[in-house]
Design a protein around this motif. Structure first.
Motif, short mmCIF file in Angstrom:
data_model
loop_
_atom_site.label_atom_id
_atom_site.label_comp_id
_atom_site.label_asym_id
_atom_site.label_seq_id
_atom_site.Cartn_x
_atom_site.Cartn_y
_atom_site.Cartn_z
N ASP A 1 6.09 12.65 -11.31
CA ASP A 1 4.91 12.30 -11.36
C ASP A 1 4.67 10.98 -12.29
O ASP A 1 3.93 10.09 -12.17
CB ASP A 1 3.86 13.25 -11.42
CG ASP A 1 2.42 13.08 -11.33
OD1 ASP A 1 2.02 12.66 -10.10
OD2 ASP A 1 1.42 12.81 -12.39
N VAL A 2 4.98 11.21 -13.52
CA VAL A 2 4.79 10.17 -14.44
C VAL A 2 5.51 9.02 -14.20
O VAL A 2 4.84 7.72 -14.12
CB VAL A 2 5.56 10.62 -16.08
CG1 VAL A 2 5.36 9.51 -16.72
CG2 VAL A 2 4.98 11.95 -16.21
N ILE A 3 6.59 8.85 -13.45
CA ILE A 3 7.27 7.72 -12.87
C ILE A 3 6.39 7.13 -11.77
O ILE A 3 6.42 6.01 -11.78
CB ILE A 3 8.76 8.16 -12.62
CG1 ILE A 3 9.49 8.60 -13.77
CG2 ILE A 3 9.47 6.76 -11.99
CD1 ILE A 3 9.81 7.79 -14.91
N LYS A 4 6.03 7.99 -10.77
CA LYS A 4 5.25 7.71 -9.53
C LYS A 4 3.90 6.83 -10.37
O LYS A 4 3.78 5.62 -9.72
CB LYS A 4 4.90 9.14 -9.08
CG LYS A 4 4.04 8.45 -7.63
CD LYS A 4 3.08 9.66 -7.09
CE LYS A 4 1.82 9.88 -8.06
NZ LYS A 4 0.78 8.80 -8.05
N ILE B 1 0.76 -1.13 -0.08
CA ILE B 1 0.02 0.17 0.10
C ILE B 1 0.84 1.10 -0.15
O ILE B 1 0.39 2.46 -0.27
CB ILE B 1 -1.04 0.07 1.26
CG1 ILE B 1 -0.45 0.02 2.42
CG2 ILE B 1 -2.03 -1.05 0.96
CD1 ILE B 1 -1.30 0.24 3.57
N ASN B 2 2.16 1.08 0.33
CA ASN B 2 3.01 2.42 0.06
C ASN B 2 3.95 2.24 -1.32
O ASN B 2 5.18 2.89 -1.13
CB ASN B 2 3.94 2.17 1.24
CG ASN B 2 3.09 2.66 2.54
OD1 ASN B 2 2.63 3.80 2.65
ND2 ASN B 2 3.09 1.93 3.51
N ARG B 3 3.41 1.50 -2.06
CA ARG B 3 4.41 1.29 -3.34
C ARG B 3 4.39 2.80 -4.00
O ARG B 3 3.22 3.53 -4.08
CB ARG B 3 3.53 0.48 -4.30
CG ARG B 3 4.15 0.30 -5.77
CD ARG B 3 3.21 -0.49 -6.51
NE ARG B 3 2.92 -1.84 -6.22
CZ ARG B 3 3.74 -2.74 -6.77
NH1 ARG B 3 4.76 -2.41 -7.80
NH2 ARG B 3 3.53 -3.75 -6.52
N GLY B 4 5.30 3.17 -4.52
CA GLY B 4 5.81 4.54 -5.00
C GLY B 4 5.91 5.75 -4.01
O GLY B 4 5.85 6.74 -4.39
N MET B 5 6.12 5.24 -2.75
CA MET B 5 6.24 6.21 -1.43
C MET B 5 7.68 7.10 -1.96
O MET B 5 7.48 8.13 -1.56
CB MET B 5 6.46 5.63 -0.28
CG MET B 5 6.84 6.81 0.95
SD MET B 5 5.40 7.62 1.25
CE MET B 5 4.25 6.58 2.30
N VAL B 6 8.69 6.43 -2.51
CA VAL B 6 10.01 7.15 -2.58
C VAL B 6 9.74 8.04 -3.53
O VAL B 6 10.17 9.37 -3.74
CB VAL B 6 11.19 6.40 -2.84
CG1 VAL B 6 12.31 7.16 -3.22
CG2 VAL B 6 11.66 5.54 -1.72
N SER B 7 9.00 7.63 -4.69
CA SER B 7 8.95 8.66 -5.82
C SER B 7 7.92 9.90 -5.48
O SER B 7 7.78 11.24 -5.93
CB SER B 7 8.27 8.14 -6.98
OG SER B 7 7.18 7.45 -6.81
#
Length: 292
Positions: free
Chosen positions: A206-209, A145-151
């Motif tokens: 944002d695209v990468i996220k 559920i925290n997938r993409g947190m770093v980006s």
């Protein structure tokens, strides 16, 4: 209230943005922003534009409370209302709200992609945003559920810094004073421009996220991380991939942020007036409405 209205107005643009960001370059479904709008309405009805709206609606109150609360308190803790401190306070607010923003946007993205091009969903993986988060948690745990947190952190931290810095500079330049008869239009313009600048400052991230959060839908995983996503996206589609969905994002950014910032500022100006908070804030009313 203005935040909720902003979501209702801006969510269709966000759905278009996400669809354009993650579509397959070899078999693109949409030629551009307006074609995407038309296709979604034609294939999925107007309700298709509002897929995933439950997630931002749920997280809206907490995010606004965190952002404006942390920014205001950080600015006071720093002592001086300078452009650098405005940037630092905004960055702190952006970093902290990632805790809520990341899971919220994960659910939103998954819901927005569900049933792409289908008038009636043949197979519904998620009933709603909450069901989406619960199923992801059961399958992948907290990490899921925290997938993409770093980006999200890389995007939000400088983005909110520029957000509050631009608003501060614009209101000072335009001379937004409480007694000015044109203060509302000036605040709306300042808020709208701050939204545009904040999105432009970190839009490629944002695209990468979006791609990382959409990765794994349908059981196929393409990316091993941020750098792998950047490398593969650039190799397959060139530099233009990092501007996908930018038009719909900017169309959404101006009205949503104009309403949000102007309403917050006017509300604070009213609450801090001598008549309302004479005991709590003795002395003159704030000279600069941007000093939130």
């Amino acid at each position: 209230v203005p935040g909720a209205a902003g979501v209702l107005v801006g969510h269709p643009f966000d759905t278009v943005k996400v669809r354009l960001q993650v579509q397959n370059v070899e078999k693109p479904l949409y030629r551009g922003t307006f074609h995407c709008f038309q296709s979604i309405i034609k294939q999925e009805t107007a309700f298709g534009l509002y897929k995933g709206i439950g997630s931002p609606m749920m997280g809206l109150t907490f995010i606004n409370a965190l952002v404006f609360g942390v920014q205001g308190n950080t600015l006071r803790a720093l002592g001086k209302d300078t452009p650098l401190n405005q940037f630092l306070a905004g960055s702190a607010a952006g970093a902290i709200q990632c805790i809520i923003c990341c899971p919220m946007e994960l659910a939103k993205t998954r819901m927005q992609l569900q049933g792409t091009g289908e008038y009636k969903l043949k197979m519904k993986n998620y009933k709603n945003s909450l069901d989406c988060l619960v199923k992801i948690y059961r399958k992948e745990g907290l990490r899921g559920i925290n997938r993409g947190m770093v980006s999200t952190f890389i995007r939000e931290t400088p983005s909110f810094g520029f957000y509050f810095l631009t608003y501060d500079c614009m209101t000072r330049y335009l001379g937004c004073e409480a007694e000015d008869s044109y203060v509302i239009p000036k605040l709306l313009f300042s808020g709208g421009m701050s939204g545009i600048v904040s999105w432009l400052s970190t839009y490629p991230v944002d695209v990468i996220k979006s791609r990382l959060q959409a990765d794994g839908v349908g059981g196929v995983t393409q990316y091993n991380g941020i750098l792998d996503c950047v490398r593969k996206s650039y190799h397959e589609e060139g530099w233009r991939v990092f501007t996908r969905g930018l038009t719909s994002t900017l169309l959404r950014a101006f009205p949503v942020n104009a309403a949000t910032f102007a309403t917050v500022t006017v509300f604070l100006m009213y609450m801090r007036s001598e008549d309302n908070l004479r005991e709590c804030e003795p002395g003159p009313v704030i000279q600069q409405p941007s000093s939130l």
